[in-house]
Design an enzyme around this catalytic site. Sequence first.
Site, PDB file in Angstrom:
ATOM      1  N   SER A  23      20.421  12.623  67.948  1.00  0.00           N
ATOM      2  CA  SER A  23      19.359  12.948  67.006  1.00  0.00           C
ATOM      3  C   SER A  23      18.829  14.352  67.303  1.00  0.00           C
ATOM      4  O   SER A  23      19.578  15.315  67.220  1.00  0.00           O
ATOM      5  CB  SER A  23      18.274  11.885  67.060  1.00  0.00           C
ATOM      6  OG  SER A  23      17.433  11.962  65.942  1.00  0.00           O
ATOM      7  N   ASP A  36      23.744   6.711  58.074  1.00  0.00           N
ATOM      8  CA  ASP A  36      22.526   7.196  58.723  1.00  0.00           C
ATOM      9  C   ASP A  36      21.492   7.634  57.682  1.00  0.00           C
ATOM     10  O   ASP A  36      21.735   8.577  56.931  1.00  0.00           O
ATOM     11  CB  ASP A  36      22.877   8.380  59.624  1.00  0.00           C
ATOM     12  CG  ASP A  36      21.749   8.772  60.561  1.00  0.00           C
ATOM     13  OD1 ASP A  36      20.585   8.427  60.275  1.00  0.00           O
ATOM     14  OD2 ASP A  36      22.036   9.432  61.578  1.00  0.00           O
ATOM     15  N   HIS A  55      21.982   5.503  62.385  1.00  0.00           N
ATOM     16  CA  HIS A  55      21.452   6.513  63.311  1.00  0.00           C
ATOM     17  C   HIS A  55      21.705   6.071  64.741  1.00  0.00           C
ATOM     18  O   HIS A  55      20.819   5.587  65.445  1.00  0.00           O
ATOM     19  CB  HIS A  55      19.968   6.711  63.049  1.00  0.00           C
ATOM     20  CG  HIS A  55      19.426   7.982  63.620  1.00  0.00           C
ATOM     21  ND1 HIS A  55      19.897   9.214  63.254  1.00  0.00           N
ATOM     22  CD2 HIS A  55      18.458   8.217  64.541  1.00  0.00           C
ATOM     23  CE1 HIS A  55      19.238  10.151  63.904  1.00  0.00           C
ATOM     24  NE2 HIS A  55      18.366   9.574  64.708  1.00  0.00           N
TER      25      HIS A  55
END
Length: 676
Positions: A501, A588, A620
Amino acid sequence: MKRYLLSAAVLATMLPAHAQSPSPAAAPAADAPLIERAKIFGNPSKTGGRLSPDGKWLSWMAPRDGVLNVWVAPAADPSKARALTEEKTRPIRTAIWSPDSKQLLYIQDKGGDENFLLYGVDVVSGKQTSLTPFEKTRVRPIAYSNKVKDRVLIGLNNRDARWHDVYSLEPATGKLTLLLQNDGYAGFIADEQLNLRVAEKARADGGTTYFRLKDGKPDGEPLADVGLEDAQTTAPLTFTADGKTLYWTDSRGRDTSALVAQEVATGKTTLVAQDARADISSALYDPKTGAAQAYSVDYLKQDYVALTPALKADLDFLKKHIKGQFTVGSRTESDDQWLVSADSVTAPPATWLYERNTKRLTQLYVSRPELEGAALAQMYPHEIKSRDGLTLVSYLTLPKSANADAAGKPGKPAPMVLLVHGGPWGRDGYGYNGYHQWLANRGYAVLSVNFRGSTGFGKRFISAGDLQWGRKMQDDLVDAVDWAVQRGVTTADKVAIMGGSYGGYATLAGLAFTPTTFACGVDIVGPSNLFTLLKTIPPYWEAGKQQFYKRMGDPTTEEGQALLKERSPLNFAANIQRPLLIGQGANDPRVNIAESDQIVEAMAAKHIPVTYVVFPDEGHGFARPVNNIAFNAVAENFLAKCLNGRAEPIGKALKTSTAQVKHGAEFAPGLQDALE
């Protein structure tokens, strides 16, 4: 904002499964025996233990046919455990008890799309019920009470994807009753009678206004107006059972947030606890009265501080008899039993039953018993100074080959992986860390840095990261690398950068903005273009949008657009010189797959080596065990070539996953053979 790009730490919650028997590659120095990937990242034997409110039941997550499911057992006889759910593909990662102790409630999405729906399963009959039978809906828990047994409050965004309407849900019948149509509130606080008392609304300047509610509408003047500076360090926490006191974590008038009690009738506030080093945002509350009994401080390590004599006696007992850090999890309504999680770093975490009346501790389970006795590495907290004088709380793990002394000073340097946390509004902490253990076992030093913008260290530290993506936030990471080189932890030519991320963004930024600093990079679901990232954030993040703009760059202004362009690694992809591995979930909702597609395309157009692995059934991060094992298999062989560390062969790891190698298999050792 309380909404992070990397929620609940994606790297820590990836759940892989099977791997091949270890066969180490050539290594520059002797090290501990190679630990199989599956032993570190595979399904835990048990996790997420909880006591039912009435104390009659224990629940946890455990594998059933290779997939994490909900299990239950009589508290008096845990050996009589049985599985309550039958998920075949995607793991259930948490479950909570209904207030009446008759059901376990859990959420589940589809393929990582984060449209989480709520399900209930009856403890006695095993009957499962879909409690929110909607499509393209994300349920949000709002309130749970020890006093009201037959219902809970939840939020649903099936009317307007941006806002969660508040419903009363009866788990026993599935009945949903609309309490408040939400047209702009970010969140709510209810009292023990499940009356909505406080509503949170985002301000145009990135701050937050809190309103008292009466009959679902604002009542009088705002309860509090919080500016951007305090927005992530000030918020109401919970009411006492009588509804007369509201606890806050509050940084107004100070740097680190304190625990504050506010009299609802008069507005008078009383300081309960504060710490100049770290924010106080969590506490232990009396299950009967709701009064704060202890609070938690997490600076270099986490610790509890008691506020009452009774809790002090309990916490002192636990500190004496449990090795390492511990956290108090669920507690029965009568408060006679607690579940306590113990973490000694160099052993797998364990969960204990603590019976308060008799001061008796009984170990219920070890999360990963296959790691008991393994040569796990110690973690060392450090305070590293940035070039402009900030203190960066960081965590270093060293491989056995570094020959470190008792204080953690290495006898010789080792190649290093800089492991960057997500968020960026999150933090790294002290404790058992699967990624640290895995990488250290492969022969690497591992360094995790709480760069500016990280949470937990006061509002000034967070604000120091405003508009600093790719600049001062990145400088902090480079400063930490320089510290490690100067300390003899590693050498300047043998440092990789890796993260998920925001950590994936930092990886891309590191290779694009400082192209010779890192030997290689591993990016997991990281954004490459900040403008397109902000354009595609999920609609249910609407309330936090202005705070994103103020802290990252405002895409609605020319100045903001220029800043976002300047800080986007995609626009500097041609500068990348070092090997790059990218992992991405196709579904995602936070960092759209286009973020990875576009930088791979840009690098391929310039004939710059990049390896790209996509999982069509993930979002994600990689929740399915086979998928996470597959990516980690590629990653450790990629790192072994880059840093001359050790690796377990890829073997059949990709064959049992859904991995699709979209580009660059030839650049990752063993990957082409594994695909054939």
